[in-house]
Design a protein around this motif. Sequence first.
Motif, short mmCIF file in Angstrom:
data_model
loop_
_atom_site.label_atom_id
_atom_site.label_comp_id
_atom_site.label_asym_id
_atom_site.label_seq_id
_atom_site.Cartn_x
_atom_site.Cartn_y
_atom_site.Cartn_z
N ALA A 59 0.83 -1.21 0.00
CA ALA A 59 0.00 0.00 0.00
C ALA A 59 0.86 1.25 0.00
CB ALA A 59 -0.93 -0.02 1.22
N GLY A 60 1.95 1.23 0.80
CA GLY A 60 2.85 2.38 0.83
C GLY A 60 3.53 2.63 -0.51
N ILE A 61 3.97 1.56 -1.15
CA ILE A 61 4.60 1.68 -2.47
C ILE A 61 3.60 2.24 -3.49
CG2 ILE A 61 5.44 0.32 -4.43
CD1 ILE A 61 7.63 0.75 -2.51
N SER A 62 2.37 1.75 -3.44
CA SER A 62 1.34 2.19 -4.38
C SER A 62 1.02 3.66 -4.19
CB SER A 62 0.08 1.34 -4.22
OG SER A 62 0.35 -0.02 -4.43
N ILE A 63 0.89 4.09 -2.92
CA ILE A 63 0.60 5.50 -2.64
C ILE A 63 1.75 6.38 -3.09
CG2 ILE A 63 0.24 7.16 -0.78
CD1 ILE A 63 -1.25 4.92 0.73
N LEU A 64 2.97 5.94 -2.82
CA LEU A 64 4.15 6.72 -3.25
C LEU A 64 4.19 6.85 -4.77
CD1 LEU A 64 6.79 8.08 -2.33
CD2 LEU A 64 7.91 5.86 -2.54
N PHE A 65 3.84 5.77 -5.47
CA PHE A 65 3.83 5.82 -6.93
C PHE A 65 2.76 6.79 -7.43
CE2 PHE A 65 2.33 4.20 -11.06
CZ PHE A 65 3.52 4.25 -11.77
N LEU A 66 1.58 6.77 -6.82
CA LEU A 66 0.51 7.68 -7.23
C LEU A 66 0.91 9.13 -6.99
CD1 LEU A 66 -2.64 5.74 -5.95
CD2 LEU A 66 -1.90 6.05 -8.33
N LEU A 67 1.61 9.39 -5.89
CA LEU A 67 2.08 10.75 -5.60
C LEU A 67 3.08 11.21 -6.65
CD1 LEU A 67 2.52 10.62 -1.71
CD2 LEU A 67 0.74 11.81 -3.00
N PHE A 68 3.99 10.32 -7.07
CA PHE A 68 4.97 10.64 -8.11
C PHE A 68 4.27 10.93 -9.44
CE2 PHE A 68 8.39 9.66 -5.40
CZ PHE A 68 9.57 9.97 -6.05
N ILE A 69 3.22 10.14 -9.75
CA ILE A 69 2.50 10.33 -11.00
C ILE A 69 1.75 11.67 -11.00
CG2 ILE A 69 0.54 9.48 -12.37
CD1 ILE A 69 2.98 7.84 -12.84
#
Length: 242
Positions: free
Chosen positions: A230-240
């Motif tokens: 979940a943390g990796i997914s949220i971090l990726f969405l923030l980068f996008i």
Amino acid sequence: MYTFSQAYREKKNSISFIHRIDPRLKLYGLVICIIMCITSGGATVIIPFLFSAGMVMLSGMGVLYYLLKMKRVLIVLTVGFLLNLLVTTPGKALMLYVKFLIIAFFCSVLIETTATRKLLDGMKKVFHLREETAMTMMIALLFLPLLGNEMNEIRLAQAARGADVTEGALAVRLKNSVSVIIPLFRRTIERADKIADAMDIRCYDSREPHTEVEPLVYKKPDMIYASFMAGISILFLLFICL
């Protein structure tokens, strides 16, 4: 005498954090990694890279072990990268190579740290596959390294007889490759026939309901891994979004 190879085998056979993770979560992680690789561009590819690198580190088997396991895959990816250089820019070709490499490492960790039966159960529940479909996919995955080893054995045997597929002009190599392909097909058919006979002897029937000795149940390490995903997914969405 206690050697480095013995220590390495002990480390490889040890049960790491990733070994204890539910196969369903690892399959979900693979799907997330593939989606991130497809949608990422530029610096955002660092997120799926960190995800895959984290899986490798937590598996406790080291990068060298996976590189040795993936040597044939690396050859295919490298050839694809060189072919891409002919039709696209070096930057795009390199980005595509890195994305495929990330996915390949993740798949290798999944296969090496998950028992065959558990991976089969996970595939059925995550992708809602029928028993025979999931079984076919698992047998295909198990066949790949075996076929690679058999192809190498046949190639060496034919090279000793004077039919080396790695030497000579292109036409000669293509002609000599027939002496490798035909025995490989024959061995593959024989091995598939033996597997089918073994399953028939054990009265395997995909239409019958199957019980589970160790049903898949989420535990504390799974919750930790789910939080990590979940943390990796949220971090990726923030980068996008930035």
